[in-house]
Design a protein around this motif. Structure first.
Motif, PDB file in Angstrom:
ATOM      1  N   GLY A   1       0.800  -1.166   0.029  1.00 50.47           N
ATOM      2  CA  GLY A   1       0.016  -0.346  -0.007  1.00 50.47           C
ATOM      3  C   GLY A   1       0.793   1.292   0.018  1.00 50.47           C
ATOM      4  N   PRO A   2       0.396   2.032   0.980  1.00 45.39           N
ATOM      5  CA  PRO A   2       0.965   3.418   0.877  1.00 45.39           C
ATOM      6  C   PRO A   2       2.217   3.583   1.609  1.00 45.39           C
ATOM      7  N   ALA A   3       2.842   4.788   1.265  1.00 48.37           N
ATOM      8  CA  ALA A   3       3.879   5.171   2.397  1.00 48.37           C
ATOM      9  C   ALA A   3       3.245   6.014   3.474  1.00 48.37           C
ATOM     10  N   LEU A   4       3.675   5.757   4.760  1.00 45.45           N
ATOM     11  CA  LEU A   4       3.284   6.519   5.685  1.00 45.45           C
ATOM     12  C   LEU A   4       4.180   7.487   6.173  1.00 45.45           C
ATOM     13  N   VAL A   5       3.755   8.803   6.089  1.00 46.01           N
ATOM     14  CA  VAL A   5       4.732   9.766   6.113  1.00 46.01           C
ATOM     15  C   VAL A   5       4.147  10.603   7.765  1.00 46.01           C
ATOM     16  N   TYR A   6       5.106  10.514   8.467  1.00 47.18           N
ATOM     17  CA  TYR A   6       4.484  10.827   9.795  1.00 47.18           C
ATOM     18  C   TYR A   6       5.116  12.571  10.239  1.00 47.18           C
ATOM     19  N   GLY A   7       4.221  13.245  10.563  1.00 46.43           N
ATOM     20  CA  GLY A   7       4.372  14.432  10.790  1.00 46.43           C
ATOM     21  C   GLY A   7       3.772  15.497   9.646  1.00 46.43           C
ATOM     22  N   PRO A   8       3.581  16.983  10.003  1.00 45.93           N
ATOM     23  CA  PRO A   8       2.979  17.708   8.829  1.00 45.93           C
ATOM     24  C   PRO A   8       4.072  17.667   7.577  1.00 45.93           C
ATOM     25  N   VAL A   9       3.441  17.578   6.586  1.00 45.31           N
ATOM     26  CA  VAL A   9       4.214  17.567   5.266  1.00 45.31           C
ATOM     27  C   VAL A   9       3.771  18.401   4.159  1.00 45.31           C
ATOM     28  N   GLU A  10       4.525  18.595   3.264  1.00 40.51           N
ATOM     29  CA  GLU A  10       4.184  19.465   2.022  1.00 40.51           C
ATOM     30  C   GLU A  10       4.681  18.419   0.897  1.00 40.51           C
ATOM     31  N   PHE A  11       3.761  18.151   0.099  1.00 37.18           N
ATOM     32  CA  PHE A  11       4.056  17.434  -1.154  1.00 37.18           C
ATOM     33  C   PHE A  11       4.184  18.396  -2.360  1.00 37.18           C
ATOM     34  N   VAL A  12       5.010  18.293  -3.324  1.00 36.61           N
ATOM     35  CA  VAL A  12       5.229  18.837  -4.296  1.00 36.61           C
ATOM     36  C   VAL A  12       5.011  17.947  -5.797  1.00 36.61           C
TER      37      VAL A  12
END
Ligand code: FES
Length: 69
Positions: A14-25
């Motif tokens: 499945g997905p990648a789990l990113v911990y914490g507030p994040v900005e995606f470009v």
């Protein structure tokens, strides 16, 4: 050395789990943000909410179920 590190957990199916507030470009330059404690980032590209996972990776076509009661 930074005191906090961003953790990204890559799951098997499945997905990648990113911990914490994040900005995606995104590739087109669009920026999107998540303030969630954990954000599921779609790696399969089936999500209708891309770049976020909507669990579409779980959908599978059953095979071999014909004729069963
Ligand atoms: S990884 Fe979950 S929908 Fe793509």
């Amino acid at each position: 050395m930074p005191s906090e590190r961003t953790r990204i957990l890559l799951t098997d199916e499945g997905p990648a789990l990113v911990y914490g507030p994040v900005e995606f470009v995104l590739p087109d330059g669009t920026r999107t943000y998540s303030q969630r404690p954990v954000t599921a980032l779609c790696l399969c590209r089936r999500s209708r909410r891309y770049p976020f996972c909507d669990t579409s990776h779980r959908k599978r076509v059953r095979s071999g179920s014909e004729g069963r009661c």
